[in-house]
Scaffold this motif. Structure first.
Motif, PDB file in Angstrom:
ATOM      1  N   ASN A 114      -4.784   4.489  11.104  1.00  0.00           N
ATOM      2  CA  ASN A 114      -4.258   5.736  10.911  1.00  0.00           C
ATOM      3  C   ASN A 114      -2.734   5.273  10.651  1.00  0.00           C
ATOM      4  O   ASN A 114      -2.193   4.633  11.599  1.00  0.00           O
ATOM      5  CB  ASN A 114      -4.681   6.645  11.712  1.00  0.00           C
ATOM      6  CG  ASN A 114      -6.057   7.213  11.679  1.00  0.00           C
ATOM      7  OD1 ASN A 114      -6.669   7.024  10.320  1.00  0.00           O
ATOM      8  ND2 ASN A 114      -6.713   7.624  12.678  1.00  0.00           N
ATOM      9  N   TYR A 164       0.767  -1.218   0.097  1.00  0.00           N
ATOM     10  CA  TYR A 164      -0.179  -0.092   0.022  1.00  0.00           C
ATOM     11  C   TYR A 164       0.918   1.284  -0.028  1.00  0.00           C
ATOM     12  O   TYR A 164       0.349   2.107  -0.589  1.00  0.00           O
ATOM     13  CB  TYR A 164      -1.007   0.026   1.075  1.00  0.00           C
ATOM     14  CG  TYR A 164      -2.213  -0.706   1.098  1.00  0.00           C
ATOM     15  CD1 TYR A 164      -3.176  -0.319   0.153  1.00  0.00           C
ATOM     16  CD2 TYR A 164      -2.130  -2.238   1.706  1.00  0.00           C
ATOM     17  CE1 TYR A 164      -4.321  -0.935   0.154  1.00  0.00           C
ATOM     18  CE2 TYR A 164      -3.445  -2.855   1.543  1.00  0.00           C
ATOM     19  CZ  TYR A 164      -4.443  -2.362   0.568  1.00  0.00           C
ATOM     20  OH  TYR A 164      -5.656  -3.346   0.502  1.00  0.00           O
ATOM     21  N   ASP A 205       1.669   4.440  -2.663  1.00  0.00           N
ATOM     22  CA  ASP A 205       1.100   5.731  -2.014  1.00  0.00           C
ATOM     23  C   ASP A 205      -0.558   5.607  -1.943  1.00  0.00           C
ATOM     24  O   ASP A 205      -1.180   6.681  -2.211  1.00  0.00           O
ATOM     25  CB  ASP A 205       1.476   7.002  -3.005  1.00  0.00           C
ATOM     26  CG  ASP A 205       2.877   7.519  -2.433  1.00  0.00           C
ATOM     27  OD1 ASP A 205       3.232   7.215  -1.420  1.00  0.00           O
ATOM     28  OD2 ASP A 205       3.408   8.361  -3.461  1.00  0.00           O
ATOM     29  N   ASP A 206      -1.050   4.472  -1.840  1.00  0.00           N
ATOM     30  CA  ASP A 206      -2.286   4.365  -1.280  1.00  0.00           C
ATOM     31  C   ASP A 206      -2.638   4.357   0.125  1.00  0.00           C
ATOM     32  O   ASP A 206      -2.812   3.472   0.681  1.00  0.00           O
ATOM     33  CB  ASP A 206      -2.784   3.057  -1.836  1.00  0.00           C
ATOM     34  CG  ASP A 206      -4.398   2.973  -1.862  1.00  0.00           C
ATOM     35  OD1 ASP A 206      -5.118   3.880  -1.628  1.00  0.00           O
ATOM     36  OD2 ASP A 206      -4.881   1.786  -1.917  1.00  0.00           O
ATOM     37  N   ILE A 207      -2.375   5.677   0.553  1.00  0.00           N
ATOM     38  CA  ILE A 207      -2.630   5.833   2.069  1.00  0.00           C
ATOM     39  C   ILE A 207      -3.995   5.727   2.589  1.00  0.00           C
ATOM     40  O   ILE A 207      -4.162   5.117   3.562  1.00  0.00           O
ATOM     41  CB  ILE A 207      -2.250   7.434   2.349  1.00  0.00           C
ATOM     42  CG1 ILE A 207      -0.977   7.665   1.844  1.00  0.00           C
ATOM     43  CG2 ILE A 207      -2.255   7.932   3.745  1.00  0.00           C
ATOM     44  CD1 ILE A 207       0.257   6.952   2.350  1.00  0.00           C
ATOM     45  N   ASP A 208      -5.199   6.069   1.734  1.00  0.00           N
ATOM     46  CA  ASP A 208      -6.376   5.794   2.099  1.00  0.00           C
ATOM     47  C   ASP A 208      -6.457   4.270   2.248  1.00  0.00           C
ATOM     48  O   ASP A 208      -7.479   3.677   3.297  1.00  0.00           O
ATOM     49  CB  ASP A 208      -7.323   6.206   1.161  1.00  0.00           C
ATOM     50  CG  ASP A 208      -7.211   7.818   1.083  1.00  0.00           C
ATOM     51  OD1 ASP A 208      -7.051   8.479   2.126  1.00  0.00           O
ATOM     52  OD2 ASP A 208      -7.733   8.593   0.033  1.00  0.00           O
ATOM     53  N   GLY A 209      -6.178   3.254   1.402  1.00  0.00           N
ATOM     54  CA  GLY A 209      -6.444   1.977   1.629  1.00  0.00           C
ATOM     55  C   GLY A 209      -5.513   1.316   2.724  1.00  0.00           C
ATOM     56  O   GLY A 209      -6.054   0.616   3.185  1.00  0.00           O
ATOM     57  N   GLU A 235      -5.030   3.186   5.467  1.00  0.00           N
ATOM     58  CA  GLU A 235      -5.707   3.574   6.772  1.00  0.00           C
ATOM     59  C   GLU A 235      -6.870   2.653   6.813  1.00  0.00           C
ATOM     60  O   GLU A 235      -7.295   2.252   7.865  1.00  0.00           O
ATOM     61  CB  GLU A 235      -5.837   5.047   6.701  1.00  0.00           C
ATOM     62  CG  GLU A 235      -4.499   5.659   6.911  1.00  0.00           C
ATOM     63  CD  GLU A 235      -4.935   7.178   6.965  1.00  0.00           C
ATOM     64  OE1 GLU A 235      -5.918   7.768   6.631  1.00  0.00           O
ATOM     65  OE2 GLU A 235      -3.797   7.998   7.442  1.00  0.00           O
ATOM     66  N   GLN A 236      -7.544   2.197   5.831  1.00  0.00           N
ATOM     67  CA  GLN A 236      -8.982   1.600   5.710  1.00  0.00           C
ATOM     68  C   GLN A 236      -8.448   0.221   6.349  1.00  0.00           C
ATOM     69  O   GLN A 236      -9.267  -0.387   7.187  1.00  0.00           O
ATOM     70  CB  GLN A 236      -9.595   1.528   4.413  1.00  0.00           C
ATOM     71  CG  GLN A 236     -10.435   2.758   4.052  1.00  0.00           C
ATOM     72  CD  GLN A 236     -11.066   2.522   2.838  1.00  0.00           C
ATOM     73  OE1 GLN A 236     -10.647   1.537   2.057  1.00  0.00           O
ATOM     74  NE2 GLN A 236     -11.762   3.460   2.360  1.00  0.00           N
ATOM     75  N   LYS A 237      -7.656  -0.293   6.021  1.00  0.00           N
ATOM     76  CA  LYS A 237      -7.185  -1.658   6.353  1.00  0.00           C
ATOM     77  C   LYS A 237      -6.437  -1.939   7.452  1.00  0.00           C
ATOM     78  O   LYS A 237      -6.555  -2.871   8.323  1.00  0.00           O
ATOM     79  CB  LYS A 237      -6.549  -2.389   5.060  1.00  0.00           C
ATOM     80  CG  LYS A 237      -6.198  -3.934   5.394  1.00  0.00           C
ATOM     81  CD  LYS A 237      -6.291  -4.472   3.868  1.00  0.00           C
ATOM     82  CE  LYS A 237      -6.519  -6.091   4.077  1.00  0.00           C
ATOM     83  NZ  LYS A 237      -6.627  -6.543   2.822  1.00  0.00           N
TER      84      LYS A 237
END
Length: 161
Positions: free
Chosen positions: A160, A145, A149-153, A155-157
């Motif tokens: 934070n 991740y 640079d998939d920070i949203d993915g 943080e979802q998994k």
């Protein structure tokens, strides 16, 4: 004394033969192949950290100040061409574990993200006290991740950063 006068030529021949043997004897030659074992004294030395004497001085100074202040300043040297990723951003990876990964040559998230299960087993055996952490903390999945640079993915998994 008569013996030396009569056989002087024999003494010169013997001395010449001894000198010829010493100077012209075959030397031992060793040819190493790729399959020959590498012994510790034959191992390649790591390249110097910086550029020349100034880089070496910077490396020494950063090592000392890093120990005094407890901060990782070592990767800020002039000779470092590629910036290191902060492996401590991965959940379950602290400064000591990150240092162990650096010691194995892992400095970027991409390197960790592309590990195969066989490579993970091999590396896991070299981690000592951190054995099993790569799979238990899903470090490879986290690194994938962050490498994208998939920070949203992330943080979802994993929560934070």
């Amino acid at each position: 004394m008569d013996l030396i006068r009569e056989y002087w030529w024999l003494i010169i021949v013997v001395v010449a033969l001894v000198l010829a043997f010493i100077l012209l004897r075959p030397k031992q030659r060793v040819a190493l192949t790729e399959s020959a074992p590498i012994r510790p004294h034959m191992a390649r030395k790591a390249p110097p950290e910086g550029r020349g004497l100034a880089g070496e001085a910077a490396a020494a100074a950063s090592d000392v100040t890093g120990q005094i202040f407890g901060m990782p300043v070592h990767n800020k040297l002039d000779g470092v061409k590629e910036p290191h990723d902060d492996l401590c951003r991965l959940k379950g990876v602290g400064p000591k574990f990150a240092e162990a990964l650096h010691g194995l040559g892992f400095i970027r998230f991409e390197q960790i993200a592309h590990l195969t299960p066989t490579e993970i087993e091999r590396i896991d055996a070299q981690l000592g006290a951190f054995r099993g952490r790569l799979t238990r903390d899903r470090v490879v999945e986290q690194a994938d991740y962050l490498a994208r640079d998939d920070i949203d993915g992330f943080e979802q998994k994993f929560g934070n950063l």
